[in-house]
Design a protein around this motif. Structure first.
Motif, mmCIF file in Angstrom:
data_model
loop_
_atom_site.group_PDB
_atom_site.id
_atom_site.type_symbol
_atom_site.label_atom_id
_atom_site.label_comp_id
_atom_site.label_asym_id
_atom_site.label_seq_id
_atom_site.Cartn_x
_atom_site.Cartn_y
_atom_site.Cartn_z
ATOM 1 N N ASN A 107 0.818 -1.214 0.000
ATOM 2 C CA ASN A 107 0.000 0.000 0.000
ATOM 3 C C ASN A 107 0.856 1.270 0.000
ATOM 4 N N ALA A 120 0.824 5.854 0.258
ATOM 5 C CA ALA A 120 0.118 7.058 0.715
ATOM 6 C C ALA A 120 -0.182 7.932 -0.499
ATOM 7 N N MET A 136 -5.577 8.902 6.573
ATOM 8 C CA MET A 136 -4.633 8.857 7.710
ATOM 9 C C MET A 136 -4.420 10.308 8.139
ATOM 10 N N SER A 154 -4.273 6.081 2.683
ATOM 11 C CA SER A 154 -3.654 4.791 2.402
ATOM 12 C C SER A 154 -4.457 4.097 1.310
ATOM 13 N N LEU A 158 -0.920 6.846 10.194
ATOM 14 C CA LEU A 158 0.270 6.157 9.715
ATOM 15 C C LEU A 158 1.120 5.924 10.967
ATOM 16 N N LEU A 198 0.684 1.009 7.550
ATOM 17 C CA LEU A 198 -0.411 1.724 6.874
ATOM 18 C C LEU A 198 -1.620 0.798 6.804
ATOM 19 N N ASN A 255 -5.147 -1.099 5.692
ATOM 20 C CA ASN A 255 -5.797 -1.605 4.472
ATOM 21 C C ASN A 255 -7.302 -1.728 4.708
#
Ligand SMILES: Cc1cc2nc3c(=O)[nH]c(=O)nc-3n(C[C@H](O)[C@H](O)[C@H](O)COP(=O)(O)OP(=O)(O)OC[C@H]3O[C@@H](n4cnc5c(N)ncnc54)[C@H](O)[C@@H]3O)c2cc1C
Length: 449
Positions: free
Chosen positions: A48, A50, A75, A102, A212, A225, A227
């Motif tokens: 993943n 940002a 985030m 994310s 984060l 991060l 999901n």
């Protein structure tokens, strides 16, 4: 209307292909890997990312920002985990509306690939390796599992969006004397390994969802991060050798000891820790700089192929998407004159790519070391207070991440000046609540000129 060949159906190549198809170009997109929508993405490959305002702005150009937003988890800040398990959330911005997102890399890439199917003029060829680009004879050697063929590109625009190991860039390097080609690649002594922190037994997030997470430690760090399935992609950044190094920490006991000492508050959330640590790759991190990015007004590099950077500002993809947006604007400006378009693009973007490369390296040390430093954290608190009180104030992080209208090189110059002043003020301040914010604001403004 020129036909276009794009090498690499990753993030930048696919977005650029869609945009060019929207403009009416016939586009052929070659990808050496199989269609990721039909295969399992291998474990440990940057799952993943940002996504922030620059990336969203570029997706909006192709009308894809809202679709991407359906795939994200906001985030709002960095959750810092100290070694004793204490957690503190430092917001990314004093403004409520500023956060980063994310997003799953395969999820976003699949969204873009699905979108390519809407355009008759856009054809994607998976399992087609553009193994060699010949910019003199103007052909590309394409390898598939059962054949090798030459693709004539003499009357086409060729865009290399084929990532850090770009074939097109290799060709430019081959012609380095003639092109006076500049190239450098620098590696960090730190690499990364991805691990999975799965959802809890009842499908819930086991640590704060909208942050984060960072575990800054002495010379290394771990981040996580979120999901959509309530798991976290965790990345361990450590040196390759030395006391806390991937090559040193290998036995079960050493892995347990590393986590018992440094990541105790989450260690039990990794059911597969030893297996994952042992089997997931430890990958290297580096910065690639090169120039020129174009040859003959016909062949152009974009994305990581032109400027691979370390991931610590969360901007590699955002910057690669922004390339697509800037190229689109250059096409508007010099419609039809590809020599001018490509030259204009590289001259606009090079200084920005260099700036974000520098910022990304700086941020490695900031995340690893400074987030555990009391002076730095006081500075962050002052910045957040300034952002809450003065709408026109943007910290360096906010300039880079939330001010997409300001080019990276300007954000860096302004942000660094502000940082210098604010670090001095933070170092001389015991109690943040006693800071005269109006005075700080005026002082920072005066430095900015
Ligand atoms: C650990 C890690 C974390 C990251 N986190 C973030 C983050 O949080 N935010 C962010 O913005 N960025 C992040 N990045 C950076 C981001 O992943 C890259 O900047 C981004 O993927 C670049 O996109 P691209 O399309 O230029 O290249 P890529 O995504 O690498 O795509 C290149 C494509 O070209 C294909 N290809 C390669 N060679 C050939 C060939 N010869 N023929 C045909 N096809 C070929 C590849 O298979 C691939 O599909 C991170 C990177 C890493 C390593």
């Amino acid at each position: 209307m020129k036909d276009v060949v794009i090498i690499g159906a990753g993030l930048a190549g696919t977005l650029m292909a869609i945009r060019l198809a929207q403009r009416g170009h016939k586009v052929d997109l070659y990808e050496k890997r199989p269609d990721l929508r039909k295969t399992d993405i291998s474990a440990g490959r940057s799952i993943n990312l940002a996504l922030s305002d620059r990336g969203l702005q570029a997706l909006a150009m192709a009308d894809l920002d809202d679709k991407a937003k359906e795939l994200v988890i906001p985030m709002h800040g960095r959750m810092i985990h100290s070694i004793d398990g204490h957690k503190t959330l430092y917001r990314y911005s004093g403004r409520e509306e500023d956060w980063i997102n994310s997003i799953s890399r395969p999820g976003l890439n699949s969204l873009l690939l699905d979108e390519t199917e809407k355009y008759d003029g856009l054809q994607v060829y998976f399992d087609h390796d553009a193994a060699r680009v010949d910019t003199i004879n103007k052909d590309i050697t394409i390898k598939t599992s059962d054949a090798t063929a030459k693709l004539d590109v003499s009357d086409k625009i060729v865009i290399g969006a084929d990532g850090a190991g770009s074939s097109l860039r290799r060709e430019m390097q081959r012609r380095s004397n003639q092109l006076r080609y500049n190239f450098s690649q620098t590696f960090l002594d730190t690499g990364y390994k991805e691990l999975c922190l799965p959802a809890g037994p009842d499908g819930t997030f086991q640590i704060e969802k909208n942050a984060l997470h960072i575990w800054p430690r002495d010379g290394f760090m771990m981040i996580a991060l979120p999901n959509l399935d309530a798991s976290f992609t965790v990345t361990l950044f450590m040196r390759f050798d030395g006391p806390n190094g991937f090559d040193t920490i290998q036995s079960d006991d050493q892995i347990h000891a590393l986590f018992d000492k440094n990541f105790k508050n989450v260690k039990n959330f990794f059911p597969d820790l030893i297996h994952e640590y042992r089997t997931n790759p430890s990958s290297s991190l580096g910065t690639i700089r090169c120039y020129p990015w174009q040859i003959d007004g016909q062949f152009l590099l974009i994305g990581d192929a032109a400027h691979a950077i370390v991931p610590f500002y969360g901007q590699g993809m955002n910057c690669s998407f922004e390339d697509c947006l800037i190229l689109d604007r250059c096409i508007d400006a010099d419609e039809g004159n590809w020599d001018a378009i490509l030259k204009n693009f590289q001259s606009i973007r090079k200084q920005d790519a260099d700036a974000i490369a520098d910022l990304a390296e700086d941020n490695f040390y900031e995340m690893r070391d400074a987030t555990a430093d009391p002076v730095f954290n006081k500075k962050r608190q002052i910045e957040l207070a300034l952002e809450q009180e003065y709408p026109e104030y943007y910290s360096k992080y906010s300039l880079v991440t939330f001010k997409e209208e300001i080019p990276y090189h300007k954000a860096m110059a302004l942000g660094r000046k502000q940082d210098e002043v604010l670090m001095k003020i933070a170092a001389n301040t015991d109690d943040i609540s006693q800071v005269d914010l109006a005075w700080v604001f005026e002082t920072v403004k005066a430095v900015d000129g």
